[in-house]
Design a protein around this motif. Structure first.
Motif, PDB file in Angstrom:
ATOM      1  N   GLU A  87       0.743  -1.144   0.079  1.00 35.75           N
ATOM      2  CA  GLU A  87      -0.159  -0.027   0.084  1.00 35.75           C
ATOM      3  C   GLU A  87       0.826   1.186  -0.139  1.00 35.75           C
ATOM      4  N   ALA A  88       2.050   1.219   0.676  1.00 32.09           N
ATOM      5  CA  ALA A  88       2.881   2.256   0.683  1.00 32.09           C
ATOM      6  C   ALA A  88       3.317   2.714  -0.756  1.00 32.09           C
ATOM      7  N   LEU A  89       3.746   1.642  -1.473  1.00 24.32           N
ATOM      8  CA  LEU A  89       4.072   1.951  -2.930  1.00 24.32           C
ATOM      9  C   LEU A  89       2.930   2.919  -3.582  1.00 24.32           C
ATOM     10  N   CYS A  90       1.771   2.599  -3.400  1.00 21.01           N
ATOM     11  CA  CYS A  90       0.791   3.328  -4.017  1.00 21.01           C
ATOM     12  C   CYS A  90       0.555   4.977  -3.525  1.00 21.01           C
ATOM     13  N   LYS A  91       1.086   4.899  -2.304  1.00 23.23           N
ATOM     14  CA  LYS A  91       0.685   6.484  -1.756  1.00 23.23           C
ATOM     15  C   LYS A  91       1.843   7.170  -1.784  1.00 23.23           C
ATOM     16  N   LYS A  92       3.004   6.913  -2.508  1.00 21.79           N
ATOM     17  CA  LYS A  92       3.917   7.953  -2.685  1.00 21.79           C
ATOM     18  C   LYS A  92       3.714   9.089  -3.486  1.00 21.79           C
ATOM     19  N   ASP A  93       4.285  10.085  -3.327  1.00 23.71           N
ATOM     20  CA  ASP A  93       4.038  11.412  -3.609  1.00 23.71           C
ATOM     21  C   ASP A  93       2.594  12.097  -3.286  1.00 23.71           C
ATOM     22  N   GLY A  94       2.296  11.729  -2.247  1.00 22.99           N
ATOM     23  CA  GLY A  94       1.066  12.238  -1.377  1.00 22.99           C
ATOM     24  C   GLY A  94      -0.242  11.496  -2.086  1.00 22.99           C
ATOM     25  N   GLY A  95      -0.228  10.332  -2.731  1.00 21.15           N
ATOM     26  CA  GLY A  95      -1.639   9.752  -3.188  1.00 21.15           C
ATOM     27  C   GLY A  95      -2.287   9.300  -2.222  1.00 21.15           C
ATOM     28  N   VAL A  96      -3.715   9.339  -2.619  1.00 23.31           N
ATOM     29  CA  VAL A  96      -4.996   9.205  -1.608  1.00 23.31           C
ATOM     30  C   VAL A  96      -5.387   7.619  -1.590  1.00 23.31           C
ATOM     31  N   CYS A  97      -4.836   6.871  -2.797  1.00 24.71           N
ATOM     32  CA  CYS A  97      -5.453   5.785  -2.968  1.00 24.71           C
ATOM     33  C   CYS A  97      -4.478   4.703  -2.442  1.00 24.71           C
ATOM     34  N   SER A  98      -5.548   3.288  -2.321  1.00 22.63           N
ATOM     35  CA  SER A  98      -4.747   2.253  -1.686  1.00 22.63           C
ATOM     36  C   SER A  98      -4.593   1.295  -2.782  1.00 22.63           C
ATOM     37  N   CYS A  99      -3.479   0.651  -2.587  1.00 22.12           N
ATOM     38  CA  CYS A  99      -2.883  -0.457  -3.604  1.00 22.12           C
ATOM     39  C   CYS A  99      -2.632  -1.825  -3.139  1.00 22.12           C
ATOM     40  N   ASN A 100      -3.216  -2.761  -3.837  1.00 20.24           N
ATOM     41  CA  ASN A 100      -2.568  -3.972  -3.716  1.00 20.24           C
ATOM     42  C   ASN A 100      -1.846  -4.587  -4.741  1.00 20.24           C
ATOM     43  N   ASN A 101      -0.636  -4.416  -4.709  1.00 20.29           N
ATOM     44  CA  ASN A 101       0.501  -4.878  -5.916  1.00 20.29           C
ATOM     45  C   ASN A 101       0.523  -6.302  -6.265  1.00 20.29           C
ATOM     46  N   ASN A 102       0.088  -6.992  -5.317  1.00 18.88           N
ATOM     47  CA  ASN A 102      -0.036  -8.619  -5.827  1.00 18.88           C
ATOM     48  C   ASN A 102      -0.960  -8.412  -6.719  1.00 18.88           C
ATOM     49  N   LYS A 103      -2.234  -7.804  -6.580  1.00 19.46           N
ATOM     50  CA  LYS A 103      -3.152  -8.012  -7.871  1.00 19.46           C
ATOM     51  C   LYS A 103      -3.214  -6.839  -8.671  1.00 19.46           C
ATOM     52  N   ASN A 104      -2.331  -6.082  -8.626  1.00 18.71           N
ATOM     53  CA  ASN A 104      -2.303  -4.796  -9.634  1.00 18.71           C
ATOM     54  C   ASN A 104      -3.401  -4.070  -9.705  1.00 18.71           C
ATOM     55  N   SER A 105      -3.925  -3.851  -8.492  1.00 18.36           N
ATOM     56  CA  SER A 105      -5.145  -3.207  -8.053  1.00 18.36           C
ATOM     57  C   SER A 105      -5.035  -2.049  -7.293  1.00 18.36           C
ATOM     58  N   VAL A 106      -5.699  -0.908  -7.701  1.00 18.19           N
ATOM     59  CA  VAL A 106      -5.799   0.330  -7.235  1.00 18.19           C
ATOM     60  C   VAL A 106      -7.158   0.759  -6.714  1.00 18.19           C
ATOM     61  N   ASP A 107      -7.322   1.092  -5.702  1.00 18.32           N
ATOM     62  CA  ASP A 107      -8.805   1.555  -5.048  1.00 18.32           C
ATOM     63  C   ASP A 107      -8.734   3.068  -4.613  1.00 18.32           C
ATOM     64  N   CYS A 108      -9.520   3.804  -5.367  1.00 19.49           N
ATOM     65  CA  CYS A 108      -9.593   5.056  -5.233  1.00 19.49           C
ATOM     66  C   CYS A 108     -10.952   5.460  -5.025  1.00 19.49           C
ATOM     67  N   SER A 109     -11.732   4.590  -4.477  1.00 23.87           N
ATOM     68  CA  SER A 109     -13.204   4.839  -4.048  1.00 23.87           C
ATOM     69  C   SER A 109     -13.395   5.632  -2.853  1.00 23.87           C
ATOM     70  N   ASN A 110     -14.452   6.632  -3.162  1.00 19.37           N
ATOM     71  CA  ASN A 110     -15.051   7.274  -1.885  1.00 19.37           C
ATOM     72  C   ASN A 110     -13.983   8.066  -1.301  1.00 19.37           C
ATOM     73  N   LYS A 111     -13.321   8.704  -2.257  1.00 18.62           N
ATOM     74  CA  LYS A 111     -12.229   9.695  -1.626  1.00 18.62           C
ATOM     75  C   LYS A 111     -12.524  11.017  -1.860  1.00 18.62           C
ATOM     76  N   ARG A 112     -13.640  11.547  -2.371  1.00 23.34           N
ATOM     77  CA  ARG A 112     -14.357  12.663  -2.525  1.00 23.34           C
ATOM     78  C   ARG A 112     -13.488  13.328  -3.612  1.00 23.34           C
ATOM     79  N   LEU A 113     -12.880  12.677  -4.529  1.00 23.70           N
ATOM     80  CA  LEU A 113     -11.951  13.049  -5.630  1.00 23.70           C
ATOM     81  C   LEU A 113     -12.719  14.131  -6.840  1.00 23.70           C
ATOM     82  N   THR A 114     -12.103  15.342  -6.895  1.00 20.55           N
ATOM     83  CA  THR A 114     -12.617  16.081  -8.112  1.00 20.55           C
ATOM     84  C   THR A 114     -11.669  15.842  -9.462  1.00 20.55           C
ATOM     85  N   ALA A 115     -10.463  14.979  -9.281  1.00 18.20           N
ATOM     86  CA  ALA A 115      -9.741  14.902 -10.409  1.00 18.20           C
ATOM     87  C   ALA A 115      -9.017  13.410 -10.238  1.00 18.20           C
TER      88      ALA A 115
END
Length: 323
Positions: free
Chosen positions: A24-52
């Motif tokens: 998960e830390a690998l996905c949150k580099k550079d201040g990212g808000v999403c969570s990752c599962n690198n074993n499944k090549n999956s990125v979850d940015c759901s329900n983060k109030r994102l406008t971009a």
């Protein structure tokens, strides 16, 4: 003293937790808000109030969830670096339009969720490069029409969800290329079964119902209570004009202004005609351009007449005063 089996189990649990956190830390580099599962090549940015859309999504991502955010638009290049995507979830956002070519690089995409947005239309060819797509969800939008050939390249599509939109008819031949379709959802649309534009869809649905295609019998007419597949050419005999098609006002139906000005003392103008002459209509229907121009010309003509009359009176008064 801790037994060797218990110690081994504890070590495995701690190692798994550490690996998960590292992924998960690998996905949150550079201040990212999403969570990752690198074993499944999956990125979850759901329900983060994102406008971009976040810019640090790994390029090898296969599953990307962007649902339950506040996305109102997508950049045309938004997914061009994510060529490995097989699942893209954009449901429950505020998307009003899709830019042309936004999905062109997602050639591996298997499922696309665009449901629960505010889409009123789709750009032509928007799905042309998604030749591996098997599941497309467009339900619960505000779609009023579909472009000709919008599904032509989706020969592997198995599920198509179009329910709960504002569709009244579909272009002829729009479903003909969907040879792999097993489920089609069309209910909760105001299908207009009085116009002959519905005949293609009625015949196609009837044929597919006989072949066992699921969901086709749930498409109901806006009026009359019939299923669309029951409609015959006799039922839909009218040659209707699409509501968003504009037609010009026939010039021959308008009275020339010169006739009105010359003979106004001889003609009794009904109240409704007088209102039309002034460009007036009910508040829900604004005057058309010819009516507005006619109203302005009538007003200017009246003002000119008053000015000429006033000038003539002043001239006579001045002449009598000198005499």
């Amino acid at each position: 003293m801790m037994g060797p089996v218990l110690a081994a189990c504890l070590l495995i649990i701690l190692s798994t937790a550490w690996i998960s956190q590292a992924n998960e830390a690998l996905c949150k580099k550079d201040g990212g808000v999403c969570s990752c599962n690198n074993n499944k090549n999956s990125v979850d940015c759901s329900n983060k109030r994102l406008t971009a859309i976040p810019i640090n999504i790994p390029t090898d991502t296969e599953n990307l969830k962007l649902d339950y955010n506040k996305l109102s638009s997508l950049p045309r290049m938004a997914f061009h670096n994510l060529k490995e995507l097989t699942y893209l979830n954009l449901d429950t956002n505020q998307l009003q339009t899709l830019p042309a070519g936004v999905f062109n690089h997602l050639v591996e995409l298997d499922r696309l969720d665009l449901n629960y947005n505010q889409l009123k239309s789709l750009p032509p060819g928007v799905f042309d490069h998604l030749t591996k797509l098997t599941d497309l969800r467009l339900n619960n939008n505000k779609l009023q029409s579909l472009p000709h050939g919008v599904f032509d390249k989706l020969t592997n599509l198995e599920e198509l969800w179009l329910q709960s939109n504002q569709l009244r008819k579909v272009p002829e031949g729009i479903f003909d290329s969907l040879s792999s379709l097993s489920t089609l959802r069309l209910h909760n649309n105001p299908w207009d079964c009085t116009c002959n534009g519905i005949i293609y869809m009625a015949k196609w649905l009837k044929k597919k119902a006989d072949e066992g295609l699921g969901g086709v019998d749930t498409a109901g007419c806006e009026k009359g209570g019939k299923a669309v597949l029951e409609i015959t050419e006799k039922d839909a005999a009218s040659d209707c004009v699409s509501p968003n098609t504009t037609t010009a006002i026939p010039i021959g139906t308008m009275t020339p202004a010169s006739v009105i000005y010359d003979d106004i003392h001889e003609i009794k103008v009904p109240q409704e005609n007088f209102q039309k002459f002034l460009g007036y209509q009910e508040p829900d229907h604004l005057p058309t351009q010819p009516q507005c121009l006619m109203s302005i010309s009538g007003y200017l003509g009246l003002m000119m007449s008053l000015m000429l009359t006033s000038a003539a009176i002043l001239y006579v008064f001045h002449f009598l005063k000198k005499a």
